[in-house]
Design a protein around this motif. Structure first.
Motif, mmCIF file in Angstrom:
data_model
loop_
_atom_site.group_PDB
_atom_site.id
_atom_site.type_symbol
_atom_site.label_atom_id
_atom_site.label_comp_id
_atom_site.label_asym_id
_atom_site.label_seq_id
_atom_site.Cartn_x
_atom_site.Cartn_y
_atom_site.Cartn_z
ATOM 1 N N ASP A 113 0.810 -1.213 0.000
ATOM 2 C CA ASP A 113 0.000 0.000 0.000
ATOM 3 C C ASP A 113 0.847 1.269 0.000
ATOM 4 O O ASP A 113 0.310 2.386 0.003
ATOM 5 C CB ASP A 113 -0.959 0.008 1.194
ATOM 6 C CG ASP A 113 -0.236 -0.034 2.551
ATOM 7 O OD1 ASP A 113 1.001 0.115 2.570
ATOM 8 O OD2 ASP A 113 -0.921 -0.218 3.574
ATOM 9 N N LYS A 115 2.630 2.586 2.347
ATOM 10 C CA LYS A 115 2.639 3.353 3.593
ATOM 11 C C LYS A 115 3.877 3.082 4.454
ATOM 12 O O LYS A 115 4.234 3.896 5.300
ATOM 13 C CB LYS A 115 1.373 3.058 4.395
ATOM 14 C CG LYS A 115 0.091 3.562 3.719
ATOM 15 C CD LYS A 115 -1.126 3.279 4.582
ATOM 16 C CE LYS A 115 -2.390 3.825 3.914
ATOM 17 N NZ LYS A 115 -3.611 3.544 4.730
ATOM 18 N N TRP A 116 4.503 1.939 4.266
ATOM 19 C CA TRP A 116 5.635 1.542 5.088
ATOM 20 C C TRP A 116 6.825 1.158 4.209
ATOM 21 O O TRP A 116 6.647 0.739 3.059
ATOM 22 C CB TRP A 116 5.278 0.335 5.965
ATOM 23 C CG TRP A 116 4.236 0.599 7.004
ATOM 24 C CD1 TRP A 116 2.878 0.609 6.821
ATOM 25 C CD2 TRP A 116 4.460 0.894 8.382
ATOM 26 N NE1 TRP A 116 2.245 0.880 8.005
ATOM 27 C CE2 TRP A 116 3.186 1.053 8.989
ATOM 28 C CE3 TRP A 116 5.605 1.012 9.174
ATOM 29 C CZ2 TRP A 116 3.035 1.343 10.341
ATOM 30 C CZ3 TRP A 116 5.458 1.308 10.524
ATOM 31 C CH2 TRP A 116 4.192 1.474 11.090
ATOM 32 N N ASN A 135 7.015 4.002 9.014
ATOM 33 C CA ASN A 135 5.825 4.592 8.412
ATOM 34 C C ASN A 135 6.198 5.886 7.701
ATOM 35 O O ASN A 135 6.813 6.773 8.294
ATOM 36 C CB ASN A 135 4.782 4.863 9.501
ATOM 37 C CG ASN A 135 3.445 5.265 8.920
ATOM 38 O OD1 ASN A 135 3.311 6.343 8.350
ATOM 39 N ND2 ASN A 135 2.458 4.395 9.073
ATOM 40 N N GLU A 137 4.277 8.224 6.646
ATOM 41 C CA GLU A 137 3.445 9.379 6.981
ATOM 42 C C GLU A 137 3.831 9.949 8.342
ATOM 43 O O GLU A 137 4.013 11.154 8.506
ATOM 44 C CB GLU A 137 1.966 8.979 6.965
ATOM 45 C CG GLU A 137 1.471 8.572 5.582
ATOM 46 C CD GLU A 137 0.051 8.020 5.601
ATOM 47 O OE1 GLU A 137 -0.505 7.868 6.717
ATOM 48 O OE2 GLU A 137 -0.481 7.731 4.520
#
Length: 594
Positions: A113, A115-116, A135, A137
């Motif tokens: 995805d 995100k990581w 992460n 974000e």
């Protein structure tokens, strides 16, 4: 053909590490257009690539974050190999992710995805690598696996819930396991007896199998499939040479890999639906960095040959026609000047057959001086690739020979272990027998034989001129080991255990090191010596050069020493390459002429 200067050979730019953008018709890569490796982006609608990164140090890694146009890049300081990871955004904004300049960070990919990301580092203990996820974000960092050993993240599972990780036992032995990120449970899937390596792993679409290359229970790497639940191991394709560079397409129905045929690559595509294998034509050289395009219609790769310096090419998977995408290396002054080698073999002291590449100057009119160029590693291989200094030496009348003495990779496990620990000097004897073979079989000048090598190749140079001094008229040591004993004491802690598997230990083999270490036999050296080293070298600390040079100066032996304050184990900056290679040429001219 008139002789030209060294400069055009050194100004040849190189491109490497192609990666397709997840969306759009773009491809990013690392190139040294500016004299320093930076990230560039090729848009098919544009005639010239655009520069994306503007850093003061060399870019060592470039990968897209899944599903985004953001890039993860790696960079160290002055070649110290303590790689830091950064997020490079589309507007060239650079965000420091790891921010721990005293530690090593090895990238392990982004989650499905986006995100990581995963990476391994020696933050907990300088001697070991643990596995972390971060992460993108919140910048949160989590330690997900910690144990005293050398661990790396290989791939995220398709569902993003697990990481395929690797434990390195030695340079030639490892294990793969599946780490559940929610429970921390690790399930090893490559159980084996005896030495084996497992590399270039890729999940199938369901995430219950992995395709990979391995040499389990055999001499050479082949293509295999492992069921992650049952750990059942199945061979899919085998050969009598090593398979390399396995890559899988997005649809999970095609694999690409290369076959290393004595140091020359052959590219192969395998259609998993039909089991059909096909290949494509390339000049003499090496194929690497295979990458499928997101639409599964193209395959990008780096091609590097003696007459074709590194550039990015692209294979159309519908027509099986290759096209050169970048012309980074294009240098009209070198047209028709670059020379390809012939593959030769000779027998050593024990009748073992040793392969080598021999480069003959064009239109020789007399006996040539010859330069033996020894690869590093030692678990490595001389390949048929572009080398600026070797090509220039050919241009001015030197012959060049690049042997793959015992201990080299590419010729099977048994061959690779023939120089281990107490067999170290057998590989040095191979060089003596090569010289004797060249005297009989090639038109060389017996009084003008020089030897040059980098890293472990530098050790081979120093071992040759101390243990077999009568053969050499000049010697060049580049970031080489002068004493295995002092090297093992000072190399980076996380590298030490791997090196001990090859060299032996100070505790168990110290007396043997004392007998063979060039540093202990400098009084035997008769040939002039040139030494080059980077102050930031984390693999072979500069002390290895300093102690050798100091001993030779004490006895007023001809020795020259050039140190680079802003380089490590590899010379990356153009200004330093010009300094280093210019001095190499002048040194050889002074002592053996041309």
């Amino acid at each position: 053909m008139a002789i030209i200067s060294l400069e055009p050979y050194l100004h040849v730019r190189t491109a490497k590490n192609p990666v397709y953008a997840p969306v759009g018709n773009k491809l990013s890569f690392i190139a040294d257009y500016t004299g320093l490796p930076q990230v560039w982006e090729l848009d098919r609608g544009e005639a010239w690539p655009a520069q994306l990164s503007f850093t003061k140090d060399s870019i060592t890694l470039v990968k897209y974050v899944n599903g985004t146009s953001n890039l993860i890049i790696g960079m160290d300081v002055g070649g110290n190999e303590k790689q830091q990871l950064y997020l490079l955004k589309k507007d060239s904004t650079l965000i420091d992710l790891t921010n721990s300049p005293e530690h090593v960070h090895v990238y392990g990919g982004s989650s499905p995805d986006g995100k990581w990301i995963a990476w391994s580092s020696n933050r907990r203990n300088p001697s070991y690598l643990d596995i972390y996820i971060q992460n993108l974000e919140t910048m949160e960092i989590r330690l997900v696996y910690s144990e005293n050993g050398m661990f790396a993240a290989v791939k995220w599972s398709p569902d993003g819930k697990s990481l395929l990780i690797q434990k390195t036992n030695s340079a030639l032995d490892n294990n793969l396991g599946l780490l559940d990120l929610s429970t921390g449970v690790l399930n090893w899937v490559t159980e084996h007896a005896g030495e084996a390596s497992f590399k270039n792993a890729h999940f199938n679409k369901d995430g219950d199998h992995i395709y990979l290359l391995s040499n389990k229970d055999r001499e050479f790497f082949g293509l295999a499939l492992i069921n992650l639940q049952t750990k059942h191991f199945v061979w899919l394709e085998l050969g009598e040479w090593d398979f390399e560079n396995l890559e899988m397409n997005k649809d999970k129905n095609k694999l690409a890999f290369t076959i290393n045929e004595g140091g020359i690559s052959k590219g192969v595509i395998l259609d998993l639906k039909t089991s059909y294998l096909y290949t494509w034509k390339t000049p003499i050289g090496v194929i690497s960095n295979l990458k499928f395009s997101p639409d599964n219609q193209k395959l990008a790769y780096v091609f590097n040959g003696p007459a074709y310096p590194p550039d990015i090419w692209e294979l159309d998977l519908r027509t099986i026609q290759a096209e050169r995408l970048t012309y980074v290396s294009r240098t009209p002054a070198l047209n028709e000047r670059l020379i390809e080698p012939e593959l030769i073999t000779f027998h050593s002291f024990d009748k073992l057959q040793i392969p080598a590449f021999y480069y003959q100057p064009k239109n020789p009119t007399k006996k040539q001086p010859v330069v033996l160029y020894i690869h590093g590693g030692p678990e490595s291989q001389s390949r048929a690739v572009y080398n600026p200094i070797l090509q220039y030496l050919l241009n001015i009348g030197y012959a060049v020979c690049t042997p793959n003495v015992r201990g080299s990779t590419g010729y099977g496990k048994t061959y690779t272990h023939l120089d281990d620990v107490r067999k170290r000097m057998d590989a040095v004897q191979d060089l003596v027998y090569l010289v004797e073979w060249l005297k009989v079989n090639r038109n060389i000048d017996f009084e003008k034989i020089s030897i040059m090598g980098g890293s472990y190749g530098g050790f081979m140079v120093l071992a040759s001129i101390t243990h077999f001094p009568k053969y050499w008229s000049a010697a060049i040591d580049i970031v080489g080991i002068s004493s295995i004993k002092t090297f093992l004491k000072t190399t980076s802690p996380w590298r030490k255990k791997q090196r001990e598997a090859e060299y032996g230990t100070i505790e168990g083999d110290g007396e043997f090191f004392d007998r063979i270490d060039p540093l202990n036999h400098t009084d035997r050296i008769t040939s002039p010596l040139l030494v080059l080293h980077g102050e930031n070298d984390a693999r072979v600390p500069i002390k290895e050069a300093e102690q050798m040079v100091n001993k030779l100066k004490e006895r007023n032996h001809p020795v020259e020493f050039i140190r680079f304050g802003d380089e490590g184990h590899h010379f990356e900056k153009l200004k330093n390459k010009i300094t280093a290679y210019t001095e190499i040429v002048q040194f050889l001219k002074r002592y053996i002429g041309n």
